[in-house]
Motif scaffolding. Structure first.
Motif, PDB file in Angstrom:
ATOM      1  N   LEU A 121       0.844  -1.150   0.135  1.00 23.68           N
ATOM      2  CA  LEU A 121       0.005  -0.102   0.098  1.00 23.68           C
ATOM      3  C   LEU A 121       0.798   1.242  -0.111  1.00 23.68           C
ATOM      4  O   LEU A 121       0.479   2.284  -0.338  1.00 23.68           O
ATOM      5  CB  LEU A 121      -0.837  -0.055   1.102  1.00 23.68           C
ATOM      6  CG  LEU A 121      -2.192  -0.812   1.063  1.00 23.68           C
ATOM      7  CD1 LEU A 121      -2.919  -1.090   2.366  1.00 23.68           C
ATOM      8  CD2 LEU A 121      -2.964  -0.293   0.163  1.00 23.68           C
ATOM      9  N   ALA A 122       2.058   1.206   0.291  1.00 28.50           N
ATOM     10  CA  ALA A 122       2.980   2.267   0.426  1.00 28.50           C
ATOM     11  C   ALA A 122       3.327   2.811  -0.920  1.00 28.50           C
ATOM     12  O   ALA A 122       3.628   4.073  -1.278  1.00 28.50           O
ATOM     13  CB  ALA A 122       4.406   1.965   0.936  1.00 28.50           C
ATOM     14  N   ASN A 123       2.817   2.139  -2.195  1.00 29.07           N
ATOM     15  CA  ASN A 123       3.103   2.445  -3.320  1.00 29.07           C
ATOM     16  C   ASN A 123       1.886   3.149  -3.736  1.00 29.07           C
ATOM     17  O   ASN A 123       2.076   3.992  -5.035  1.00 29.07           O
ATOM     18  CB  ASN A 123       3.437   1.159  -4.212  1.00 29.07           C
ATOM     19  CG  ASN A 123       4.645   0.792  -4.019  1.00 29.07           C
ATOM     20  OD1 ASN A 123       5.694   1.198  -3.832  1.00 29.07           O
ATOM     21  ND2 ASN A 123       4.816  -0.654  -4.051  1.00 29.07           N
ATOM     22  N   CYS A 124       0.860   3.109  -3.014  1.00 33.20           N
ATOM     23  CA  CYS A 124      -0.120   4.206  -3.405  1.00 33.20           C
ATOM     24  C   CYS A 124      -0.016   5.447  -2.701  1.00 33.20           C
ATOM     25  O   CYS A 124      -0.619   5.813  -1.615  1.00 33.20           O
ATOM     26  CB  CYS A 124      -1.563   3.815  -2.999  1.00 33.20           C
ATOM     27  SG  CYS A 124      -2.340   2.267  -3.968  1.00 33.20           S
ATOM     28  N   THR A 125       0.714   6.274  -3.298  1.00 35.71           N
ATOM     29  CA  THR A 125       1.357   7.407  -2.628  1.00 35.71           C
ATOM     30  C   THR A 125       0.388   8.567  -2.387  1.00 35.71           C
ATOM     31  O   THR A 125       0.632   9.485  -1.711  1.00 35.71           O
ATOM     32  CB  THR A 125       2.662   8.068  -3.385  1.00 35.71           C
ATOM     33  OG1 THR A 125       2.149   8.335  -4.701  1.00 35.71           O
ATOM     34  CG2 THR A 125       3.737   7.019  -3.231  1.00 35.71           C
ATOM     35  N   ALA A 126      -0.842   8.535  -3.065  1.00 36.13           N
ATOM     36  CA  ALA A 126      -1.790   9.763  -2.974  1.00 36.13           C
ATOM     37  C   ALA A 126      -3.115   9.002  -2.177  1.00 36.13           C
ATOM     38  O   ALA A 126      -4.036   9.814  -2.257  1.00 36.13           O
ATOM     39  CB  ALA A 126      -2.033  10.284  -4.511  1.00 36.13           C
ATOM     40  N   LEU A 127      -3.080   8.141  -1.736  1.00 40.43           N
ATOM     41  CA  LEU A 127      -4.123   7.260  -1.024  1.00 40.43           C
ATOM     42  C   LEU A 127      -4.331   8.190   0.393  1.00 40.43           C
ATOM     43  O   LEU A 127      -3.727   8.576   1.209  1.00 40.43           O
ATOM     44  CB  LEU A 127      -3.788   5.820  -0.683  1.00 40.43           C
ATOM     45  CG  LEU A 127      -4.681   5.361   0.038  1.00 40.43           C
ATOM     46  CD1 LEU A 127      -5.902   4.641  -0.844  1.00 40.43           C
ATOM     47  CD2 LEU A 127      -4.310   3.758   0.630  1.00 40.43           C
ATOM     48  N   THR A 128      -5.876   8.327   0.350  1.00 37.36           N
ATOM     49  CA  THR A 128      -6.181   9.009   1.791  1.00 37.36           C
ATOM     50  C   THR A 128      -7.363   8.288   2.206  1.00 37.36           C
ATOM     51  O   THR A 128      -7.541   8.549   3.477  1.00 37.36           O
ATOM     52  CB  THR A 128      -6.785  10.573   1.253  1.00 37.36           C
ATOM     53  OG1 THR A 128      -8.049  10.175   0.433  1.00 37.36           O
ATOM     54  CG2 THR A 128      -5.937  11.386   0.469  1.00 37.36           C
ATOM     55  N   GLY A 129      -7.776   7.068   1.809  1.00 35.62           N
ATOM     56  CA  GLY A 129      -9.083   6.569   2.476  1.00 35.62           C
ATOM     57  C   GLY A 129      -8.814   4.974   2.259  1.00 35.62           C
ATOM     58  O   GLY A 129      -8.457   4.423   0.954  1.00 35.62           O
ATOM     59  N   LEU A 130      -8.650   4.305   3.274  1.00 32.29           N
ATOM     60  CA  LEU A 130      -8.488   2.873   3.253  1.00 32.29           C
ATOM     61  C   LEU A 130      -9.358   2.105   4.161  1.00 32.29           C
ATOM     62  O   LEU A 130      -9.541   2.449   5.301  1.00 32.29           O
ATOM     63  CB  LEU A 130      -7.047   2.364   3.864  1.00 32.29           C
ATOM     64  CG  LEU A 130      -6.800   0.942   3.871  1.00 32.29           C
ATOM     65  CD1 LEU A 130      -6.663   0.388   2.407  1.00 32.29           C
ATOM     66  CD2 LEU A 130      -5.334   0.711   4.396  1.00 32.29           C
ATOM     67  N   ASP A 131     -10.340   1.177   3.367  1.00 30.25           N
ATOM     68  CA  ASP A 131     -11.392   0.601   4.192  1.00 30.25           C
ATOM     69  C   ASP A 131     -10.974  -1.029   3.930  1.00 30.25           C
ATOM     70  O   ASP A 131     -11.503  -1.575   3.050  1.00 30.25           O
ATOM     71  CB  ASP A 131     -12.714   0.948   3.712  1.00 30.25           C
ATOM     72  CG  ASP A 131     -13.709   0.144   4.715  1.00 30.25           C
ATOM     73  OD1 ASP A 131     -13.510  -0.819   5.167  1.00 30.25           O
ATOM     74  OD2 ASP A 131     -14.996   0.612   4.316  1.00 30.25           O
ATOM     75  N   LEU A 132     -10.393  -1.691   4.783  1.00 33.56           N
ATOM     76  CA  LEU A 132     -10.463  -3.327   4.683  1.00 33.56           C
ATOM     77  C   LEU A 132     -11.247  -4.071   5.877  1.00 33.56           C
ATOM     78  O   LEU A 132     -11.103  -4.953   6.083  1.00 33.56           O
ATOM     79  CB  LEU A 132      -8.852  -3.485   4.946  1.00 33.56           C
ATOM     80  CG  LEU A 132      -7.872  -3.169   4.028  1.00 33.56           C
ATOM     81  CD1 LEU A 132      -6.258  -3.511   4.437  1.00 33.56           C
ATOM     82  CD2 LEU A 132      -8.047  -3.445   2.598  1.00 33.56           C
ATOM     83  N   SER A 133     -12.082  -3.273   6.275  1.00 42.29           N
ATOM     84  CA  SER A 133     -13.133  -3.929   7.343  1.00 42.29           C
ATOM     85  C   SER A 133     -13.876  -5.086   6.815  1.00 42.29           C
ATOM     86  O   SER A 133     -14.147  -5.459   5.945  1.00 42.29           O
ATOM     87  CB  SER A 133     -14.130  -2.656   7.648  1.00 42.29           C
ATOM     88  OG  SER A 133     -15.133  -2.562   6.850  1.00 42.29           O
ATOM     89  N   SER A 134     -14.015  -5.847   7.938  1.00 37.91           N
ATOM     90  CA  SER A 134     -14.892  -7.282   7.780  1.00 37.91           C
ATOM     91  C   SER A 134     -14.298  -8.208   6.922  1.00 37.91           C
ATOM     92  O   SER A 134     -15.067  -8.580   5.970  1.00 37.91           O
ATOM     93  CB  SER A 134     -16.314  -6.637   7.293  1.00 37.91           C
ATOM     94  OG  SER A 134     -16.623  -5.939   8.297  1.00 37.91           O
TER      95      SER A 134
END
Length: 251
Positions: A121-134
């Motif tokens: 995920l470190a390569n998604c350098t412009a990422l602002t939201g992450l949802d890995l729930s459930s």
């Protein structure tokens, strides 16, 4: 080291778009999203440059590192790389712009995904939201999560199988507004560094095995900590003072 940012850009990401989740108080607000995205896009472009190939590598690594029994990620086809914005059509992926392979949000909740936290995920350098729930993600939350998710504003890892302690570096995710780590197997004390996250709006660590004094997080309520019997301090019960040992003086 974090970049020094103009105040108007900092304010632009103080109230980001939020995730919609059945078990979460987080909601998605579209009223001001275009203005927020425009300002944050300028910020990320200035600080990080274009990350097209790195974002593709990011999603490749997620697909490779997680077991996918429902074959949902099988639809992530990396063969047509000449199509601008092709990853933006992937299930669970939001991009900054439909014709640009630059990931804004990743939403992969309730997909029965299994494995450890994807460090790619470190390569998604412009990422602002992450949802890995459930899902069925296990292991420790990375100790250097603030490096992996430098600009995250919303993080939902609830209803998984994470264990170990909450990393202190989470307190370095300076733009974090929404944090949900509930319903895991996390233990130990809550890092005091989380109390410095002044933009926090939604916060939940319920249903873990946490203990000790809770940090000063203004948005936290009793429900934020419920079913962690070892926790104490405002807004929970008062922490007991450790009795001092009496000193016996010999005669």
């Amino acid at each position: 080291m974090y970049p020094i940012l103009p105040s108007f850009l900092l304010n632009s990401i103080a109230h980001p778009h939020l995730f919609t989740a059945k078990r979460s108080p987080f909601s998605y607000n579209n009223d001001t999203i275009q203005e927020q995205q425009a300002c944050t896009f300028l910020l990320l472009n200035n600080q990080l440059g274009y990350g097209t190939q790195s974002d593709i590598d990011c999603l490749r690594s997620i697909k490779a590192s997680l077991e996918d029994p429902l074959s949902i990620l099988a639809s992530w086809d990396f063969q047509n790389m000449t199509d601008e914005g092709f990853i933006c059509k992937f299930i669970g992926i939001d991009c900054w712009h439909a014709n640009e392979n630059r990931v804004l949000n990743i939403r992969l909740s309730e997909m029965e995904l299994k494995g450890e936290f994807p460090r790619g995920l470190a390569n998604c350098t412009a990422l602002t939201g992450l949802d890995l729930s459930s899902n069925k993600i296990y292991g420790h939350i990375p100790y250097d999560i603030s490096t992996i998710l430098s600009f995250v504003t919303s993080l939902d890892l609830s209803f998984n199988n994470f264990s170990g302690s909450i990393p202190e570096s989470l307190g370095n995710c300076l733009f974090l507004n929404n944090l949900n780590l509930s319903n895991n197997g996390l233990s130990g004390q809550i890092p005091s560094q989380l109390g410095s996250l002044s933009r926090m709006r939604n916060f939940c660590l319920a249903n873990n095995f946490l203990s000790g004094r809770v940090p000063n997080i203004t948005s936290a309520t009793r429900k934020s900590y419920e079913n962690n019997s070892g926790l104490c301090g405002v807004p929970l019960q008062r922490c007991r003072l450790t009795p001092s040992k009496s000193v016996k003086v010999g005669i």
